[in-house]
Design a protein around this motif. Structure first.
Motif, PDB file in Angstrom:
ATOM      1  N   GLU A 127     -93.370 -24.473  64.888  1.00 34.78           N
ATOM      2  CA  GLU A 127     -93.617 -24.685  63.470  1.00 34.78           C
ATOM      3  C   GLU A 127     -92.293 -25.044  62.813  1.00 34.78           C
ATOM      4  OE1 GLU A 127     -93.406 -20.039  61.954  1.00 34.78           O
ATOM      5  OE2 GLU A 127     -95.353 -20.846  62.578  1.00 34.78           O
ATOM      6  N   ALA A 128     -92.308 -25.213  61.493  1.00 34.67           N
ATOM      7  CA  ALA A 128     -91.109 -25.654  60.786  1.00 34.67           C
ATOM      8  C   ALA A 128     -89.918 -24.748  61.109  1.00 34.67           C
ATOM      9  CB  ALA A 128     -91.357 -25.660  59.281  1.00 34.67           C
ATOM     10  N   ARG A 129     -88.831 -25.379  61.574  1.00 33.98           N
ATOM     11  CA  ARG A 129     -87.564 -24.693  61.899  1.00 33.98           C
ATOM     12  C   ARG A 129     -87.710 -23.632  62.988  1.00 33.98           C
ATOM     13  NH1 ARG A 129     -83.284 -26.088  58.760  1.00 33.98           N
ATOM     14  NH2 ARG A 129     -83.732 -27.113  56.772  1.00 33.98           N
ATOM     15  N   ARG A 130     -88.732 -23.783  63.818  1.00 34.35           N
ATOM     16  CA  ARG A 130     -88.914 -22.847  64.922  1.00 34.35           C
ATOM     17  C   ARG A 130     -89.434 -23.579  66.154  1.00 34.35           C
ATOM     18  NH1 ARG A 130     -90.770 -19.977  60.387  1.00 34.35           N
ATOM     19  NH2 ARG A 130     -89.654 -18.012  60.009  1.00 34.35           N
ATOM     20  N   VAL A 131     -88.981 -23.128  67.318  1.00 37.83           N
ATOM     21  CA  VAL A 131     -89.529 -23.588  68.589  1.00 37.83           C
ATOM     22  C   VAL A 131     -89.841 -22.364  69.440  1.00 37.83           C
ATOM     23  CG1 VAL A 131     -88.258 -25.782  68.596  1.00 37.83           C
ATOM     24  CG2 VAL A 131     -87.253 -23.771  69.702  1.00 37.83           C
ATOM     25  N   LYS A 132     -90.694 -22.557  70.435  1.00 34.57           N
ATOM     26  CA  LYS A 132     -90.950 -21.507  71.406  1.00 34.57           C
ATOM     27  C   LYS A 132     -90.159 -21.807  72.666  1.00 34.57           C
ATOM     28  CE  LYS A 132     -95.388 -19.254  70.606  1.00 34.57           C
ATOM     29  NZ  LYS A 132     -96.749 -19.021  71.155  1.00 34.57           N
ATOM     30  N   ALA A 133     -89.532 -20.813  73.234  1.00 32.56           N
ATOM     31  CA  ALA A 133     -88.751 -21.009  74.458  1.00 32.56           C
ATOM     32  C   ALA A 133     -88.617 -19.682  75.185  1.00 32.56           C
ATOM     33  CB  ALA A 133     -87.366 -21.574  74.141  1.00 32.56           C
ATOM     34  N   GLY A 134     -88.945 -19.680  76.474  1.00 30.97           N
ATOM     35  CA  GLY A 134     -88.802 -18.474  77.272  1.00 30.97           C
ATOM     36  C   GLY A 134     -89.594 -17.303  76.748  1.00 30.97           C
ATOM     37  N   GLY A 135     -90.772 -17.576  76.189  1.00 29.21           N
ATOM     38  CA  GLY A 135     -91.616 -16.503  75.670  1.00 29.21           C
ATOM     39  C   GLY A 135     -91.182 -15.959  74.332  1.00 29.21           C
ATOM     40  N   GLN A 136     -90.177 -16.578  73.712  1.00 30.13           N
ATOM     41  CA  GLN A 136     -89.687 -16.125  72.422  1.00 30.13           C
ATOM     42  C   GLN A 136     -89.803 -17.231  71.380  1.00 30.13           C
ATOM     43  OE1 GLN A 136     -85.884 -13.937  72.446  1.00 30.13           O
ATOM     44  NE2 GLN A 136     -85.847 -14.236  74.662  1.00 30.13           N
ATOM     45  N   VAL A 137     -89.794 -16.845  70.149  1.00 29.76           N
ATOM     46  CA  VAL A 137     -89.726 -17.801  69.051  1.00 29.76           C
ATOM     47  C   VAL A 137     -88.274 -17.901  68.610  1.00 29.76           C
ATOM     48  CG1 VAL A 137     -90.416 -18.329  66.684  1.00 29.76           C
ATOM     49  CG2 VAL A 137     -92.076 -17.350  68.280  1.00 29.76           C
ATOM     50  N   ILE A 138     -87.746 -19.117  68.598  1.00 26.26           N
ATOM     51  CA  ILE A 138     -86.342 -19.340  68.238  1.00 26.26           C
ATOM     52  C   ILE A 138     -86.300 -20.097  66.913  1.00 26.26           C
ATOM     53  CG2 ILE A 138     -84.234 -20.592  68.866  1.00 26.26           C
ATOM     54  CD1 ILE A 138     -84.864 -20.025  71.770  1.00 26.26           C
ATOM     55  N   GLU A 139     -85.558 -19.546  65.976  1.00 29.23           N
ATOM     56  CA  GLU A 139     -85.384 -20.202  64.682  1.00 29.23           C
ATOM     57  C   GLU A 139     -84.078 -20.989  64.703  1.00 29.23           C
ATOM     58  OE1 GLU A 139     -85.405 -19.097  59.888  1.00 29.23           O
ATOM     59  OE2 GLU A 139     -85.567 -17.514  61.408  1.00 29.23           O
ATOM     60  N   PHE A 140     -84.093 -22.180  64.132  1.00 30.88           N
ATOM     61  CA  PHE A 140     -82.901 -23.031  64.154  1.00 30.88           C
ATOM     62  C   PHE A 140     -82.580 -23.550  62.761  1.00 30.88           C
ATOM     63  CE2 PHE A 140     -86.597 -25.708  65.111  1.00 30.88           C
ATOM     64  CZ  PHE A 140     -86.491 -26.700  64.131  1.00 30.88           C
ATOM     65  N   GLU A 141     -81.307 -23.888  62.600  1.00 33.21           N
ATOM     66  CA  GLU A 141     -80.875 -24.583  61.392  1.00 33.21           C
ATOM     67  C   GLU A 141     -81.006 -26.087  61.597  1.00 33.21           C
ATOM     68  OE1 GLU A 141     -79.566 -24.849  57.488  1.00 33.21           O
ATOM     69  OE2 GLU A 141     -79.975 -23.008  58.617  1.00 33.21           O
ATOM     70  N   THR A 142     -80.608 -26.542  62.796  1.00 29.61           N
ATOM     71  CA  THR A 142     -80.706 -27.962  63.161  1.00 29.61           C
ATOM     72  C   THR A 142     -81.247 -28.061  64.576  1.00 29.61           C
ATOM     73  OG1 THR A 142     -78.792 -28.521  61.765  1.00 29.61           O
ATOM     74  CG2 THR A 142     -79.427 -30.124  63.462  1.00 29.61           C
ATOM     75  N   LEU A 143     -82.175 -29.008  64.792  1.00 27.75           N
ATOM     76  CA  LEU A 143     -82.761 -29.199  66.111  1.00 27.75           C
ATOM     77  C   LEU A 143     -82.490 -30.628  66.582  1.00 27.75           C
ATOM     78  CD1 LEU A 143     -84.606 -28.038  68.388  1.00 27.75           C
ATOM     79  CD2 LEU A 143     -86.536 -29.130  67.193  1.00 27.75           C
ATOM     80  N   ILE A 144     -81.833 -30.749  67.741  1.00 30.91           N
ATOM     81  CA  ILE A 144     -81.601 -32.061  68.362  1.00 30.91           C
ATOM     82  C   ILE A 144     -82.578 -32.181  69.527  1.00 30.91           C
ATOM     83  CG2 ILE A 144     -79.943 -33.537  69.550  1.00 30.91           C
ATOM     84  CD1 ILE A 144     -77.724 -31.992  68.058  1.00 30.91           C
ATOM     85  N   ILE A 145     -83.471 -33.161  69.443  1.00 30.61           N
ATOM     86  CA  ILE A 145     -84.545 -33.312  70.431  1.00 30.61           C
ATOM     87  C   ILE A 145     -84.133 -34.378  71.431  1.00 30.61           C
ATOM     88  CG2 ILE A 145     -86.980 -33.830  70.785  1.00 30.61           C
ATOM     89  CD1 ILE A 145     -87.333 -33.082  67.740  1.00 30.61           C
ATOM     90  N   ALA A 146     -83.724 -33.938  72.609  1.00 25.37           N
ATOM     91  CA  ALA A 146     -83.268 -34.849  73.663  1.00 25.37           C
ATOM     92  C   ALA A 146     -84.012 -34.510  74.951  1.00 25.37           C
ATOM     93  CB  ALA A 146     -81.760 -34.731  73.854  1.00 25.37           C
TER      94      ALA A 146
END
Length: 361
Positions: free
Chosen positions: A120-139
């Motif tokens: 969702e906005a400013r969040r990704v799921k990774a390794g079973g956790q929700v990670i909040e970010f300030e900036t996301l670089i999608i590569a």
């Protein structure tokens, strides 16, 4: 929920080099494979400008150079020879390993065996956790899940297949070979010498049917394969790049997820090395929106013109540019440094059209 400043999805060259160039903010790279540089999928051929940038990172990344390029078309052979190298082979696995080491030495983190998923906005799921970010670089590469989820455009690819093979005869190790044939109507095959009797042989097509390029190499060039070692491959994106890679002021697509590739050859390292330092500066300065303008000037306009030429070739015969490049090279109009800049070669060819017409008429 864990909070991170800058999150990079994908530990390939685009993500790693951008992280390496980011110096004012903390970066976390999320890579789904157990180590960077794996699995292999790239031919590893670059021009002089990229080779020069790679030398600044580590002197061992470029392991071979080529002073000759041979183009084999259905009708004839074209040979381009130079006193200085025109193309270089980079050890892609080593490149990513070195970049990862340098990134970690800066205090950034590389999380391996962890898959990132859109959430969702400013969040990704990774390794079973929700990670909040300030900036996301999608590569996250040519098959970008984030692009399909956030943008929704249907991607278009050719499939690249490669093997490392031994040959029974000596192959000139300073000669790169490109083959156009009915096996690859919308792309080409390649033979990349790695030493006197070891070559990397590959092809790319919408539906590649095995490595029939072996028989073609023997028939047209006298190169006979005696044994096959590594086999690997990957997707080469041929769809149009994003008009604007910046999404919602906090996310940006980079690398093959855009895709930042040369339309005719599918090479991605050139624009990665051009744009990553610019993107990193925008990230460092909290001015991600400014990257849109740089992207348009450095990449998108040029890429659109290159794409027009490539699409014309795909609709006619893919080797159509080869005779013109060969003639211009022999005249000294096209020089080795031009092979990094496909649009420059095309513009030089167009500039000569009036003179050629004047001679004819």
């Amino acid at each position: 929920m864990r909070k991170h400043d800058v999150v990079v999805v994908g530990g390939g060259p685009a993500g790693l080099y951008t992280a390496f160039c980011t110096r004012k903010r903390e970066v976390t790279i999320i890579e789904e494979h157990e180590k960077v540089g794996s699995p292999k999928h790239c031919a590893g051929i670059v021009g002089g400008l990229v080779a020069g940038e790679l030398a600044k990172i580590s002197p061992n990344l470029v392991d071979h150079s080529y002073k000759n390029i041979v183009f084999i078309t259905p009708s004839r052979k074209y040979v381009l020879s130079s006193k200085v190298p025109m193309a270089f082979h980079v050890n892609r696995q080593l490149l990513e390993e070195v970049l990862a080491s340098k990134v970690e030495s800066l205090g950034h983190r590389v999380l391996l065996k962890t898959r990132a998923l859109p959430y969702e906005a400013r969040r990704v799921k990774a390794g079973g956790q929700v990670i909040e970010f300030e900036t996301l670089i999608i590569a996250d590469g040519a098959g970008s899940l984030f692009r399909r989820t956030l943008i929704g455009k249907t991607p278009n690819y050719v499939h690249g297949l490669q093997v490392v093979a031994r040959t029974s005869n000596t192959v000139p190790d300073d000669t790169l070979i490109v083959i156009f044939s009915e096996l690859t109507p919308t792309f080409f095959s390649w033979i990349i010498p790695l030493d006197k009797d070891t070559v990397k042989i590959g092809l790319a097509s919408k539906a590649p049917k095995g490595m029939h390029v072996f028989s073609l190499a023997e028939k047209r060039l006298g190169i006979k394969v005696t044994s096959i070692g590594e086999k690997f491959g990957g997707l080469i994106p041929i769809h149009s790049p994003l008009e604007n890679p910046v999404v919602c002021s906090s996310m940006v697509f980079h690398g093959d997820s855009v895709p930042l590739t040369k339309p005719y050859t599918g090479g991605g390292l050139y624009y990665i090395f051009k744009l990553s330092p610019i993107l990193a500066k925008c990230v460092d300065d909290y001015r991600l929106q400014d990257y849109s303008g740089y992207y348009a000037r450095v990449f998108r306009v040029k890429n659109a013109l290159e794409r027009l030429i490539t699409e014309f070739s795909r609709k006619t015969r893919y080797f159509v540019p080869v005779p013109f490049i060969s003639a211009l090279f022999k005249l000294g109009v096209v020089v080795p440094s031009d092979f990094d800049e496909h649009l420059r070669v095309a513009l030089k060819a167009l500039a000569l059209v009036p003179a050629m017409l004047a001679l004819l008429y």
